[in-house]
Design a protein around this motif. Structure first.
Motif, PDB file in Angstrom:
ATOM      1  N   ASN A  77       0.722  -1.289   0.041  1.00  0.00           N
ATOM      2  CA  ASN A  77      -0.109  -0.145  -0.002  1.00  0.00           C
ATOM      3  C   ASN A  77       0.910   1.029   0.163  1.00  0.00           C
ATOM      4  O   ASN A  77       0.750   2.138  -0.565  1.00  0.00           O
ATOM      5  CB  ASN A  77      -0.903  -0.031   1.372  1.00  0.00           C
ATOM      6  CG  ASN A  77      -1.886   1.390   1.364  1.00  0.00           C
ATOM      7  OD1 ASN A  77      -1.430   2.164   2.176  1.00  0.00           O
ATOM      8  ND2 ASN A  77      -2.836   1.408   0.441  1.00  0.00           N
ATOM      9  N   HIS A  78       1.857   1.341   0.748  1.00  0.00           N
ATOM     10  CA  HIS A  78       2.767   2.283   0.800  1.00  0.00           C
ATOM     11  C   HIS A  78       3.422   2.551  -0.489  1.00  0.00           C
ATOM     12  O   HIS A  78       3.863   3.638  -0.908  1.00  0.00           O
ATOM     13  CB  HIS A  78       4.059   2.308   1.845  1.00  0.00           C
ATOM     14  CG  HIS A  78       3.356   2.171   3.108  1.00  0.00           C
ATOM     15  ND1 HIS A  78       4.218   1.779   4.402  1.00  0.00           N
ATOM     16  CD2 HIS A  78       2.092   2.451   3.814  1.00  0.00           C
ATOM     17  CE1 HIS A  78       3.373   1.806   5.544  1.00  0.00           C
ATOM     18  NE2 HIS A  78       2.129   2.135   5.162  1.00  0.00           N
ATOM     19  N   ILE A 102      -7.893   6.879   9.058  1.00  0.00           N
ATOM     20  CA  ILE A 102      -6.728   5.749   8.962  1.00  0.00           C
ATOM     21  C   ILE A 102      -5.983   5.524   7.758  1.00  0.00           C
ATOM     22  O   ILE A 102      -4.880   5.301   7.849  1.00  0.00           O
ATOM     23  CB  ILE A 102      -7.714   4.292   9.116  1.00  0.00           C
ATOM     24  CG1 ILE A 102      -8.530   4.247  10.247  1.00  0.00           C
ATOM     25  CG2 ILE A 102      -6.796   3.061   9.019  1.00  0.00           C
ATOM     26  CD1 ILE A 102      -7.768   3.953  11.489  1.00  0.00           C
ATOM     27  N   SER A 103      -6.565   5.913   6.790  1.00  0.00           N
ATOM     28  CA  SER A 103      -5.666   5.823   5.449  1.00  0.00           C
ATOM     29  C   SER A 103      -4.520   6.760   5.275  1.00  0.00           C
ATOM     30  O   SER A 103      -3.766   6.658   4.764  1.00  0.00           O
ATOM     31  CB  SER A 103      -6.544   6.037   4.212  1.00  0.00           C
ATOM     32  OG  SER A 103      -7.575   4.993   4.157  1.00  0.00           O
ATOM     33  N   HIS A 105      -2.772   7.525   7.877  1.00  0.00           N
ATOM     34  CA  HIS A 105      -1.763   7.395   8.856  1.00  0.00           C
ATOM     35  C   HIS A 105      -0.383   7.282   8.483  1.00  0.00           C
ATOM     36  O   HIS A 105       0.397   7.524   9.164  1.00  0.00           O
ATOM     37  CB  HIS A 105      -2.225   5.847   9.754  1.00  0.00           C
ATOM     38  CG  HIS A 105      -1.315   5.433  11.062  1.00  0.00           C
ATOM     39  ND1 HIS A 105      -1.313   6.637  11.940  1.00  0.00           N
ATOM     40  CD2 HIS A 105      -0.659   4.928  11.089  1.00  0.00           C
ATOM     41  CE1 HIS A 105      -0.264   6.076  12.616  1.00  0.00           C
ATOM     42  NE2 HIS A 105       0.071   4.870  12.138  1.00  0.00           N
ATOM     43  N   ALA A 106      -0.291   6.421   7.046  1.00  0.00           N
ATOM     44  CA  ALA A 106       1.061   6.582   6.421  1.00  0.00           C
ATOM     45  C   ALA A 106       1.696   7.723   6.330  1.00  0.00           C
ATOM     46  O   ALA A 106       2.974   7.752   6.413  1.00  0.00           O
ATOM     47  CB  ALA A 106       0.929   5.646   5.322  1.00  0.00           C
ATOM     48  N   ARG A 165     -11.818   5.662   1.102  1.00  0.00           N
ATOM     49  CA  ARG A 165     -10.679   5.057   1.989  1.00  0.00           C
ATOM     50  C   ARG A 165      -9.461   4.735   1.198  1.00  0.00           C
ATOM     51  O   ARG A 165      -8.371   5.184   1.456  1.00  0.00           O
ATOM     52  CB  ARG A 165     -11.233   3.939   2.991  1.00  0.00           C
ATOM     53  CG  ARG A 165     -10.530   3.598   4.130  1.00  0.00           C
ATOM     54  CD  ARG A 165     -11.375   2.423   4.890  1.00  0.00           C
ATOM     55  NE  ARG A 165     -11.398   1.367   3.924  1.00  0.00           N
ATOM     56  CZ  ARG A 165     -11.577   0.092   4.542  1.00  0.00           C
ATOM     57  NH1 ARG A 165     -11.912   0.128   5.902  1.00  0.00           N
ATOM     58  NH2 ARG A 165     -11.845  -0.895   3.769  1.00  0.00           N
ATOM     59  N   ALA A 166      -9.662   3.973   0.276  1.00  0.00           N
ATOM     60  CA  ALA A 166      -8.704   3.682  -0.824  1.00  0.00           C
ATOM     61  C   ALA A 166      -7.931   4.687  -1.201  1.00  0.00           C
ATOM     62  O   ALA A 166      -6.625   4.787  -1.420  1.00  0.00           O
ATOM     63  CB  ALA A 166      -9.044   2.708  -1.793  1.00  0.00           C
ATOM     64  N   THR A 169      -5.292   6.813   0.595  1.00  0.00           N
ATOM     65  CA  THR A 169      -3.806   6.403   0.870  1.00  0.00           C
ATOM     66  C   THR A 169      -3.163   6.898  -0.083  1.00  0.00           C
ATOM     67  O   THR A 169      -2.008   6.650  -0.425  1.00  0.00           O
ATOM     68  CB  THR A 169      -3.787   4.650   0.796  1.00  0.00           C
ATOM     69  OG1 THR A 169      -4.326   4.349  -0.242  1.00  0.00           O
ATOM     70  CG2 THR A 169      -4.564   4.180   1.998  1.00  0.00           C
TER      71      THR A 169
ATOM     72  N   SER B 193      -3.627   9.620  15.772  1.00  0.00           N
ATOM     73  CA  SER B 193      -3.575   8.606  14.335  1.00  0.00           C
ATOM     74  C   SER B 193      -3.231   7.320  14.919  1.00  0.00           C
ATOM     75  O   SER B 193      -3.570   6.396  14.330  1.00  0.00           O
ATOM     76  CB  SER B 193      -2.833   9.240  13.654  1.00  0.00           C
ATOM     77  OG  SER B 193      -2.815   8.563  12.092  1.00  0.00           O
ATOM     78  N   ARG B 196      -6.313   5.389  16.402  1.00  0.00           N
ATOM     79  CA  ARG B 196      -6.927   4.909  15.322  1.00  0.00           C
ATOM     80  C   ARG B 196      -6.278   3.626  14.679  1.00  0.00           C
ATOM     81  O   ARG B 196      -6.984   2.766  14.252  1.00  0.00           O
ATOM     82  CB  ARG B 196      -7.221   5.888  14.272  1.00  0.00           C
ATOM     83  CG  ARG B 196      -8.091   7.112  14.909  1.00  0.00           C
ATOM     84  CD  ARG B 196      -8.659   8.108  13.747  1.00  0.00           C
ATOM     85  NE  ARG B 196      -7.549   8.845  13.059  1.00  0.00           N
ATOM     86  CZ  ARG B 196      -7.102   9.956  13.423  1.00  0.00           C
ATOM     87  NH1 ARG B 196      -7.882  10.711  14.499  1.00  0.00           N
ATOM     88  NH2 ARG B 196      -6.135  10.266  12.922  1.00  0.00           N
ATOM     89  N   ALA B 197      -4.991   3.723  14.383  1.00  0.00           N
ATOM     90  CA  ALA B 197      -4.579   2.760  13.644  1.00  0.00           C
ATOM     91  C   ALA B 197      -4.679   1.291  14.641  1.00  0.00           C
ATOM     92  O   ALA B 197      -4.979   0.127  13.941  1.00  0.00           O
ATOM     93  CB  ALA B 197      -2.983   2.771  13.490  1.00  0.00           C
ATOM     94  N   GLY B 209      -4.559  -3.577   7.055  1.00  0.00           N
ATOM     95  CA  GLY B 209      -3.179  -3.766   6.228  1.00  0.00           C
ATOM     96  C   GLY B 209      -3.188  -2.887   4.863  1.00  0.00           C
ATOM     97  O   GLY B 209      -2.308  -2.416   4.515  1.00  0.00           O
ATOM     98  N   SER B 210      -4.363  -3.373   4.248  1.00  0.00           N
ATOM     99  CA  SER B 210      -4.538  -2.724   2.890  1.00  0.00           C
ATOM    100  C   SER B 210      -4.636  -1.224   2.560  1.00  0.00           C
ATOM    101  O   SER B 210      -4.368  -0.572   1.687  1.00  0.00           O
ATOM    102  CB  SER B 210      -5.775  -3.330   2.244  1.00  0.00           C
ATOM    103  OG  SER B 210      -5.692  -4.789   1.756  1.00  0.00           O
ATOM    104  N   MET B 211      -4.995  -0.756   3.849  1.00  0.00           N
ATOM    105  CA  MET B 211      -5.044   0.876   4.023  1.00  0.00           C
ATOM    106  C   MET B 211      -3.575   1.277   4.394  1.00  0.00           C
ATOM    107  O   MET B 211      -3.333   2.511   5.075  1.00  0.00           O
ATOM    108  CB  MET B 211      -5.962   1.200   4.918  1.00  0.00           C
ATOM    109  CG  MET B 211      -7.464   1.057   4.414  1.00  0.00           C
ATOM    110  SD  MET B 211      -7.895   1.356   2.638  1.00  0.00           S
ATOM    111  CE  MET B 211      -8.170  -0.041   2.212  1.00  0.00           C
ATOM    112  N   GLY B 212      -2.487   0.645   4.431  1.00  0.00           N
ATOM    113  CA  GLY B 212      -1.384   0.801   5.015  1.00  0.00           C
ATOM    114  C   GLY B 212      -0.870   0.690   6.463  1.00  0.00           C
ATOM    115  O   GLY B 212       0.249   1.329   6.797  1.00  0.00           O
ATOM    116  N   VAL B 213      -1.653   0.098   7.321  1.00  0.00           N
ATOM    117  CA  VAL B 213      -1.397   0.040   8.602  1.00  0.00           C
ATOM    118  C   VAL B 213      -0.757  -1.290   8.846  1.00  0.00           C
ATOM    119  O   VAL B 213      -1.401  -2.581   8.692  1.00  0.00           O
ATOM    120  CB  VAL B 213      -2.653   0.175   9.634  1.00  0.00           C
ATOM    121  CG1 VAL B 213      -2.237  -0.111  10.999  1.00  0.00           C
ATOM    122  CG2 VAL B 213      -3.245   1.791   9.367  1.00  0.00           C
TER     123      VAL B 213
END
Lengths: 259, 345
Positions: A77-78, A102-103, A105-106, A165-166, A169, B193, B196-197, B209-213
Motif C-alpha cells: 500500500n505504501h 486511517i488511510s 496514517h502512513a 478510504r482507498a 492512501t 492517529s 486509530r491505527a 493492512g490494505s490501508m497501509g497500517v
C-alpha cells in the motif's frame, strides 16, 4: 505511456487446486481496465495476490519496476496500490471520518509522543487531515455523514466510503472489487461517472472487477476475462462482447438439439 | 456559548476530587479500611485499563495480566529493597521490565491472527507464578516477599513518627494520580492517529493492512504498552500492601481484570474506570455473604450480559466536558471523539 503495474505469469495453488494459473497483466499509466469472469473464476484471488494478501506460488509482480513479491500488504500500500473489497470491509465501529483518517496514517506527520501528549504538531496535522478527508468525502457526496458509524450507512454509501478510504492512501493504482455490487441502475450510472472523474483528477490507473456489464462495457478501455483461473480473452469491450470463448464461459456451451 | 477548554477543566476536577478525598482520609472521616479499598480500586482500574488497551481496543484477548502485574510488583519491590532505588524509579523499572516480557511474548504470537495470544498469555501467567515460587532467593518463594517499604521512605518515618499517619493518604494520592495520568494518556493515544491505527486492527486486520497500517507493528505497540501499564500497576500494588505472595497473582486475578473490562465495556476507558471502582467496592460490600459472594458475582455478570451485552458503557465514553457544557447526561454519553473534533474545528 509507461507500465505501472506488471504481473508476469502469476499462479497460485491452494492444496492441489490451481486457483489462478499464469495470469499476466500489464497496466499502463492512466488506463482503466476491467477484469471479468464467472463466479469462482479467480478474480478476487488475483487482487489478493496483487495486494500481498496471498503470495503467488510462481510468477512475479512489479510496481514501477519494484518487485512486490513477499511484501506485506501495508508495504505494498505504501508503494502505491490501494483496493476495495468485494464483501465490504469497513471499520464498522468507527465513524465515517475515522475510516478515511486511517488511510492518512502512513503520512501522519507527527510522532508517537506528539500523539500521546497532543502537542501542537498533533493538533495542526489532525486539523489538516480532517479537512482533506472531508474534501474527499464531499467528492462522493457523503460529507454530511462524517460522524455516523460506518456500519449505519446505507449499502451504496458503504461501497463509496470504501473507495474514498482507498483513495485517501494516495495510490497510483486503484483496484476496485465489484464497486457496483448491490447498486441500482441509476447509482451504477453515477458511479461510472465518478470512477472516470477520480481517474482523471487523481491521475490513477484503475483495475476493476465487476459483474455489471453496463458498467464494464461503459468505462473500461480494455477487458481481461478469467475462467477457471485461466485468462481466456483480452481486448477492447467490443472484441470481448463478440468473443465466442467469452460467450461460452458466461452462457455455457451452445446446446445441440439435433441429436 | 462560552467555550470550555477540556484539559484545564478535567485536570481541575480530578485534582479537586483527589484533594478532597485525601483530606477526608487524613481527618479520618474515611477510615483506613475505606482508604485501602479506594487505593486498591485505583490499582484495579490501572490494570484493567491496560487489559482494555490490548483486548478492548486492539481486539487481542489476553488472559495473563496477573502475570504482568506480578513481574511489575516483584521487579519494583526488589529494585527498591535490594538496590536502594527511589520508589518512583522502582515503579518505572517494574513497568519497563514487564514491557520487555511483553515484547518477548508478543513477538512470536502477534504475527498470527486469532486467539493464540489468549492461550500464550494464559500459560505465561501460570509460568511466572511458578517461577516466582521457585526463585526463593530473590522473591522469598512461597513464603512471600516481606518488608516492602511504604510510599514514604523508612528513614522519614524514623525521624518523625507522625509521618506514619500520612501513609493512607499517600497511598491513595500516589495511586489515584498515577491512574488518572494513565487514563489521560490512554485517551490521548486513542484519539490520535496511532490510536486509530490500533483500533482499525481490531475492526478488520485485512482492511487495515490494505490501508497501509502494519497490523503486527501496532499489535506489538499496544501489547507492550499494555504490559508496561500492568507492570506499573503491579509496582503500586507492592508498595500499597508491603507484602507480595505468588498466589496473589493466580489465574483468577487475571479473570478479575477481564471482568472489569467486560463489565465496563470493551473499548471504553471511562467504562473501565466506573466498573473498576464499582466491582472492587462490590467485592468488599458482599463480604458478609462469605462464600456466596462467588455466586452473586457471576449472577450479576450473567444479568449484565443479558441486558447490556456491551458492558456499562459499550464502546462509548462518559465525557465530563460535555456534561458541563450541555448540562445533559444524555449528550455527555456521546462519543468523546465527537467532542474532541468540535474542539479542533
Amino acid at each position: 505511456m509507461s507500465t505501472v503495474l506488471h504481473a508476469n505469469k502469476i499462479s497460485i495453488e491452494f492444496g492441489g487446486l490451481k486457483a489462478v494459473s499464469d495470469f499476466s497483466l500489464n497496466l499502463e499509466s492512466g488506463e482503466l481496465v476491467g477484469l471479468i469472469g464467472p463466479n469462482g473464476a479467480g478474480k478476487t484471488t488475483v487482487f489478493n495476490m496483487l495486494t500481498g494478501v496471498y503470495l503467488p506460488t510462481s510468477g512475479d509482480i512489479t510496481l514501477e519496476g519494484k518487485s512486490l513479491l513477499k511484501k506485506q500488504p501495508h508495504v505494498i500500500n505504501h508503494y502505491g496500490i490501494a483496493r476495495t473489497f468485494q464483501n465490504i470491509r469497513l471499520f464498522k465501529e468507527m465513524t465515517v471520518l475515522e475510516n478515511v483518517l486511517i488511510s492518512y496514517h502512513a503520512h501522519v506527520g507527527y510522532n508517537f509522543v506528539s500523539g500521546l501528549l497532543h502537542l501542537p504538531s498533533f493538533k495542526s496535522r489532525e486539523k489538516e487531515m480532517r479537512k482533506n478527508a472531508l474534501e474527499l468525502l464531499s467528492i462522493f457526496h457523503i460529507e454530511g455523514k462524517q460522524d455516523e458509524l460506518a456500519k449505519n450507512m446505507p449499502y451504496g454509501e458503504q461501497r463509496k466510503l470504501e473507495i474514498v478510504r482507498a483513495l485517501a492512501t494516495k495510490p497510483k493504482v486503484l483496484l476496485l472489487d465489484e464497486p457496483a455490487a448491490g447498486m441500482n441502475p441509476q447509482e451504477t450510472h453515477d458511479l461510472m461517472n465518478l470512477i472516470r472523474f477520480i481517474r482523471d483528477t487523481f491521475k490513477l490507473t484503475i483495475l476493476l472487477i465487476e459483474h455489471d456489464m453496463s458498467l464494464v462495457m461503459g468505462i473500461c478501455e480494455r477487458i481481461l476475462v478469467l475462467d477457471y483461473g485461466q485468462t481466456i480473452a483480452s481486448g477492447t469491450p467490443d472484441q470481448i462482447s463478440k468473443n465466442p470463448m467469452v460467450i461460452k464461459a458466461y452462457l455455457g456451451e451452445e446446446a445441440d438439439f439435433s441429436a | 456559548m462560552k467555550k470550555i477548554k477540556s484539559f484545564p477543566l478535567l485536570l481541575g476536577i480530578s485534582l479537586f476530587v483527589v484533594l478532597i478525598v485525601s483530606v477526608l482520609i487524613k481527618l479520618e472521616i474515611l477510615n483506613e479500611y475505606v482508604a485501602q479499598i479506594l487505593s486498591f480500586a485505583g490499582i484495579n482500574v490501572i490494570i484493567a485499563l491496560s487489559l482494555n488497551l490490548i483486548s478492548g481496543f486492539t481486539g487481542q484477548l489476553a488472559l495473563g495480566h496477573a502475570g504482568f502485574m506480578a513481574i511489575g510488583a516483584y521487579a519494583a519491590a526488589i529494585s527498591v529493597m535490594q538496590f536502594n532505588m527511589p520508589i518512583f524509579v522502582g515503579i518505572l523499572i517494574g513497568g519497563v521490565v514487564t514491557s520487555l516480557f511483553g515484547l518477548i511474548i508478543g513477538f512470536p504470537t502477534l504475527r498470527l491472527r486469532g486467539d493464540y495470544l489468549a492461550i500464550v498469555t494464559l500459560a505465561f501467567g501460570e509460568i511466572i507464578r511458578v517461577i516466582l515460587v521457585n526463585l526463593d532467593k530473590l522473591t522469598g518463594g512461597a513464603a512471600g516477599l516481606k518488608g516492602i517499604p511504604y510510599f514514604v521512605s523508612a528513614a522519614a518515618i524514623e525521624s518523625d513518627p507522625a509521618v506514619i499517619t500520612w501513609v493512607p493518604v499517600l497511598n491513595f494520592a500516589c495511586i489515584t494520580l498515577t491512574m488518572l495520568l494513565i487514563l489521560a494518556l490512554s485517551h490521548n493515544l486513542l484519539t490520535s492517529s496511532y490510536g486509530r491505527a490500533i483500533i482499525s486492527v481490531r475492526e478488520d486486520e485485512v482492511a487495515s493492512g490494505s490501508m497501509g497500517v502494519g497490523s503486527f507493528q501496532y499489535k506489538m505497540i499496544a501489547f507492550c504498552l499494555s504490559a508496561f501499564i500492568a507492570g506499573v500497576g503491579g509496582g503500586l500494588y507492592a508498595f500499597l500492601f508491603n507484602y507480595l505472595n505468588p498466589t496473589d497473582f493466580n489465574f483468577l486475578r487475571s479473570v478479575d481484570f477481564l471482568i472489569i473490562v467486560v463489565f465496563g465495556g470493551m473499548g471504553s476507558l471511562t467504562g473501565t474506570l466506573v466498573a473498576g471502582y464499582l466491582l472492587t467496592y462490590l467485592q468488599e460490600a458482599l463480604r458478609f455473604l462469605q462464600d456466596y459472594r462467588l455466586v452473586i458475582y457471576p449472577v450479576l455478570l450473567i444479568i449484565m450480559m443479558i441486558f447490556r451485552p456491551g458492558g456499562i458503557m459499550g464502546s462509548k465514553e462518559l465525557s465530563i466536558v460535555r456534561l458541563v457544557r450541555t448540562g445533559s447526561l444524555k449528550k455527555a454519553l456521546q462519543r468523546e471523539t465527537a467532542a474532541d473534533r468540535e474542539e479542533q474545528a
